[in-house]
Design an enzyme around this catalytic site. Structure first.
Site, PDB file in Angstrom:
ATOM      1  CB  CYS A  92       5.632   3.918  -5.900  1.00  0.00           C
ATOM      2  SG  CYS A  92       4.433   4.261  -4.434  1.00  0.00           S
ATOM      3  CG  HIS A 386       6.774   0.540  -1.281  1.00  0.00           C
ATOM      4  ND1 HIS A 386       7.756   1.063  -2.243  1.00  0.00           N
ATOM      5  CD2 HIS A 386       5.553   0.992  -1.991  1.00  0.00           C
ATOM      6  CE1 HIS A 386       7.253   2.117  -3.058  1.00  0.00           C
ATOM      7  NE2 HIS A 386       5.985   1.919  -2.855  1.00  0.00           N
ATOM      8  CB  CYS A 416       2.162  -0.280 -10.140  1.00  0.00           C
ATOM      9  SG  CYS A 416       2.571  -0.625  -8.671  1.00  0.00           S
TER      10      CYS A 416
HETATM   11  C1  LIG Z   1      -1.828  -2.752   5.057  1.00  0.00           C
HETATM   12  C2  LIG Z   1      -1.458  -1.682   6.304  1.00  0.00           C
HETATM   13  C3  LIG Z   1      -2.527  -0.777   6.757  1.00  0.00           C
HETATM   14  C4  LIG Z   1      -1.152  -2.448   7.615  1.00  0.00           C
HETATM   15  O1  LIG Z   1      -0.851  -1.745   8.444  1.00  0.00           O
HETATM   16  P1  LIG Z   1      -0.392  -2.169  10.037  1.00  0.00           P
HETATM   17  O2  LIG Z   1      -1.947  -2.412  10.595  1.00  0.00           O
HETATM   18  O3  LIG Z   1       0.151  -0.998  10.913  1.00  0.00           O
HETATM   19  O4  LIG Z   1       0.345  -3.570   9.762  1.00  0.00           O
HETATM   20  P2  LIG Z   1       1.075  -4.550  11.018  1.00  0.00           P
HETATM   21  O5  LIG Z   1       2.481  -4.426  10.447  1.00  0.00           O
HETATM   22  O6  LIG Z   1       0.836  -3.687  12.414  1.00  0.00           O
HETATM   23  O7  LIG Z   1       0.440  -5.660  10.986  1.00  0.00           O
HETATM   24  C5  LIG Z   1      -0.960  -5.857  11.238  1.00  0.00           C
HETATM   25  C6  LIG Z   1      -1.094  -7.267  11.716  1.00  0.00           C
HETATM   26  O8  LIG Z   1      -0.630  -8.269  10.792  1.00  0.00           O
HETATM   27  C7  LIG Z   1       0.546  -9.141  11.247  1.00  0.00           C
HETATM   28  N1  LIG Z   1       1.271  -9.408  10.158  1.00  0.00           N
HETATM   29  C8  LIG Z   1       1.444  -8.655   9.075  1.00  0.00           C
HETATM   30  N2  LIG Z   1       2.049  -9.160   8.213  1.00  0.00           N
HETATM   31  C9  LIG Z   1       2.166 -10.539   8.664  1.00  0.00           C
HETATM   32  C10 LIG Z   1       2.852 -11.885   7.886  1.00  0.00           C
HETATM   33  N3  LIG Z   1       3.634 -11.613   6.852  1.00  0.00           N
HETATM   34  N4  LIG Z   1       2.706 -12.929   8.527  1.00  0.00           N
HETATM   35  C11 LIG Z   1       2.101 -12.808   9.772  1.00  0.00           C
HETATM   36  N5  LIG Z   1       1.454 -11.833  10.505  1.00  0.00           N
HETATM   37  C12 LIG Z   1       1.413 -10.765   9.802  1.00  0.00           C
HETATM   38  C13 LIG Z   1       1.007  -8.321  12.344  1.00  0.00           C
HETATM   39  O9  LIG Z   1       1.818  -9.153  13.193  1.00  0.00           O
HETATM   40  C14 LIG Z   1      -0.036  -7.687  12.915  1.00  0.00           C
HETATM   41  O10 LIG Z   1      -0.538  -8.334  13.876  1.00  0.00           O
HETATM   42  P3  LIG Z   1      -1.077  -7.909  15.134  1.00  0.00           P
HETATM   43  O11 LIG Z   1      -2.190  -7.066  15.006  1.00  0.00           O
HETATM   44  O12 LIG Z   1      -1.382  -9.174  16.020  1.00  0.00           O
HETATM   45  O13 LIG Z   1       0.260  -7.155  15.814  1.00  0.00           O
HETATM   46  C15 LIG Z   1      -0.211  -0.780   5.879  1.00  0.00           C
HETATM   47  O14 LIG Z   1       0.799  -1.628   5.876  1.00  0.00           O
HETATM   48  C16 LIG Z   1      -0.472  -0.153   4.476  1.00  0.00           C
HETATM   49  O15 LIG Z   1      -1.070   0.956   4.745  1.00  0.00           O
HETATM   50  N6  LIG Z   1      -0.090  -0.713   3.515  1.00  0.00           N
HETATM   51  C17 LIG Z   1      -0.253  -0.078   1.997  1.00  0.00           C
HETATM   52  C18 LIG Z   1       0.654   1.000   1.889  1.00  0.00           C
HETATM   53  C19 LIG Z   1       0.446   1.535   0.575  1.00  0.00           C
HETATM   54  O16 LIG Z   1      -0.541   2.124   0.159  1.00  0.00           O
HETATM   55  N7  LIG Z   1       1.308   1.613  -0.268  1.00  0.00           N
HETATM   56  C20 LIG Z   1       1.194   2.332  -1.713  1.00  0.00           C
HETATM   57  C21 LIG Z   1       1.566   1.315  -2.542  1.00  0.00           C
HETATM   58  S1  LIG Z   1       1.658   1.903  -4.079  1.00  0.00           S
END
Ligand SMILES: CC(C)(COP(=O)(O)OP(=O)(O)OC[C@H]1O[C@@H](n2cnc3c(N)ncnc32)[C@H](O)[C@@H]1OP(=O)(O)O)[C@@H](O)C(=O)NCCC(=O)NCCS
Length: 430
Positions: A92, A386, A416
């Site tokens: 990242c 991101h 990070c």
């Molecule tokens: C966390 C993660 C698994 C979620 O993925 P996802 O399930 O596709 O996420 P979604 O956008 O579909 O959100 C899931 C639910 O949360 C809800 N939601 C997400 N953000 C929200 C918010 N800010 N407020 C309200 N609801 C929220 C969505 O509406 C969705 O609801 P639903 O299931 O009723 O439709 C994914 O984003 C991820 O892997 N992130 C980490 C990435 C990572 O590791 N990056 C490296 C960093 S170094």
């Protein structure tokens, strides 16, 4: 006032809107996004493409077809074909590496005008075959007869045919980024409430910055090819209407039973690209261009991935500050990459801890206190998204623009990254 010379100027930065993967840019590659942002950056700065001497780009999950994305950007945007272009990978922190590598070329006098940035498409990740299937393919290619080829494949089981997507996991620890962030939340006692409140702040600020038009100077409009019907003017992950209540109801994802990290307080999987135009101060002056900032110092560092994976910024920050000859309390604009709310809050906790300073950093005094409310004034990666390879260039641009708007003199970027890596960069306004 102390000043290193020659100074490396950030002339301007730009990014595509950031889009949830699988949405607006689902059919575009990282290369498509990278070419768009570089072409528009040249257009907006008005710099003659012939002046550019190098392109450095970060990309974390490279395309098998065009692994040196920087060279393809050169060839695809009308830049001089004699520019080699090179691609860097530091998870990242890749765009930070691209920017600092470009800056170092300028610092040494090897170039005076460089484009640096990064691009990522998490909609377009290479899908791999299993090891058994790959071996069968190689072995079949060596067979002369059709029967021999068929016999090779006949040894495969159905499960060998299932495609595999690259995991966002550490190869040393086997833990995903989310699991590593859960470990940090637990060890540092970062509550679910603190994480959700931080996530809410990210969305509220990103929504306000968007509504005020603040991002127009750093976000381009994309008319999505090949049909050119969908016009994308803004990030689509920001939730202006999210509430603490809604966030607090989301189920944990990485530790479903005891965890605190949810889709709401983690950065989402995102497509996008970002780039900056770097120049030597002398060249910018000669061209009559006013830079938005200067790179004063930077430092990369790394920590043991088996400890707290995403604490890299804590290890990089003291060196970056020493190299900048500044204290943390002299910095007026702070942007920290938000991989997870738990990671940012853990980084801040460790930066302020004397015990961590003594036990882990070999310092008698803590680095300093950061008020979480003072960072990421226009939102962060949780709300904005991101795209791994691009985030560093987004943040450098935002810090420089914030220095211009607030009149503050010094800005800090921290990111990070996988592998326990962290980067800190100090930028200055004039
Ligand atoms: C966390 C993660 C698994 C979620 O993925 P996802 O399930 O596709 O996420 P979604 O956008 O579909 O959100 C899931 C639910 O949360 C809800 N939601 C997400 N953000 C929200 C918010 N800010 N407020 C309200 N609801 C929220 C969505 O509406 C969705 O609801 P639903 O299931 O009723 O439709 C994914 O984003 C991820 O892997 N992130 C980490 C990435 C990572 O590791 N990056 C490296 C960093 S170094």
């Amino acid at each position: 006032m102390w000043q290193y010379t020659p100074r490396v100027a950030v002339i301007r930065g730009l990014r595509t809107p950031f889009a949830k993967s699988g949405t607006h840019f689902a059919h575009l590659s990282a290369l498509d996004l990278g070419k768009m942002v570089v072409a528009e950056l040249i257009e907006r700065t008005g710099v003659n493409a012939a002046e550019v001497q190098e392109v450095v780009f970060g990309n974390v999950i490279p395309s098998v077809k065009a692994p040196n994305i920087a060279r393809e950007i050169v060839l695809g945007t009308g830049l001089p074909k004699k520019i080699p272009g090179y691609t860097v990978g530091k998870a990242c922190a890749s765009a930070n590496q691209a920017i600092t590598s470009g800056a170092d070329m300028i610092f040494r006098g090897y170039a005076d005008t460089v484009i640096a940035g990064g691009a990522e498409s998490l909609s377009d990740v290479p899908i791999l075959f299993s090891k058994n299937f790959s071996e069968a393919l190689v072995s079949a290619s060596k067979q002369k007869s059709a029967g021999g080829k068929l016999r090779t494949f006949s040894k495969l089981k159905i499960k060998d045919l299932a495609p595999e997507a690259p995991a966002i996991a550490e190869s040393t620890t086997g833990l995903t980024m989310g699991e590593s962030a859960e470990k940090m939340a637990k060890e540092n006692h970062i509550s679910r409430e603190a994480q959700d409140r931080f996530a809410l702040q990210s969305h509220t600020r990103a929504a306000a910055a968007t509504a005020s038009g603040r991002f127009q100077e750093e976000v381009m409009t994309v008319v999505v090819p090949p049909k050119f019907e969908n016009v994308v003017e803004a990030d689509n992950l920001i939730r202006a209407d999210t509430t603490y209540d809604a966030l607090s109801k989301l189920k944990p994802v990485f530790d479903r039973k005891y965890g605190t990290i949810t889709a709401g307080n983690a950065s989402p999987l995102t497509d996008g690209a970002a780039a900056v135009l770097l120049m030597s101060e002398d060249k910018a002056k000669a061209m009559g261009i006013k830079p938005i900032g200067f790179i004063r110092s930077y430092a990369f560092a790394a920590t043991d991935p088996f400890d707290q994976l995403l604490q890299g910024p804590v290890f990089a920050l003291p060196t970056a500050l020493e190299r900048a000859k500044l204290r943390l309390d002299e910095i007026g604009v702070i942007e920290m990459h938000e991989a997870f709310a738990a990671q940012v809050l853990s980084n801040i906790q460790w930066m302020g801890s004397r015990k961590i300073a003594q036990d882990k950093l070999g310092r008698s005094e803590p680095i300093g206190d950061i008020n979480p409310e003072l960072i990421n004034r226009t939102g962060g990666s949780i709300a904005l998204g991101h795209p791994f390879g691009a985030t560093g260039a987004r943040i450098v641009t935002t810090v420089c623009n914030e220095l211009q708007h607030t009149g503050q003199q010094y800005g800090l970027v921290t990111v990070c990254a996988a592998g326990g890596i962290g980067v800190a960069m100090v930028l200055e306004r004039e």
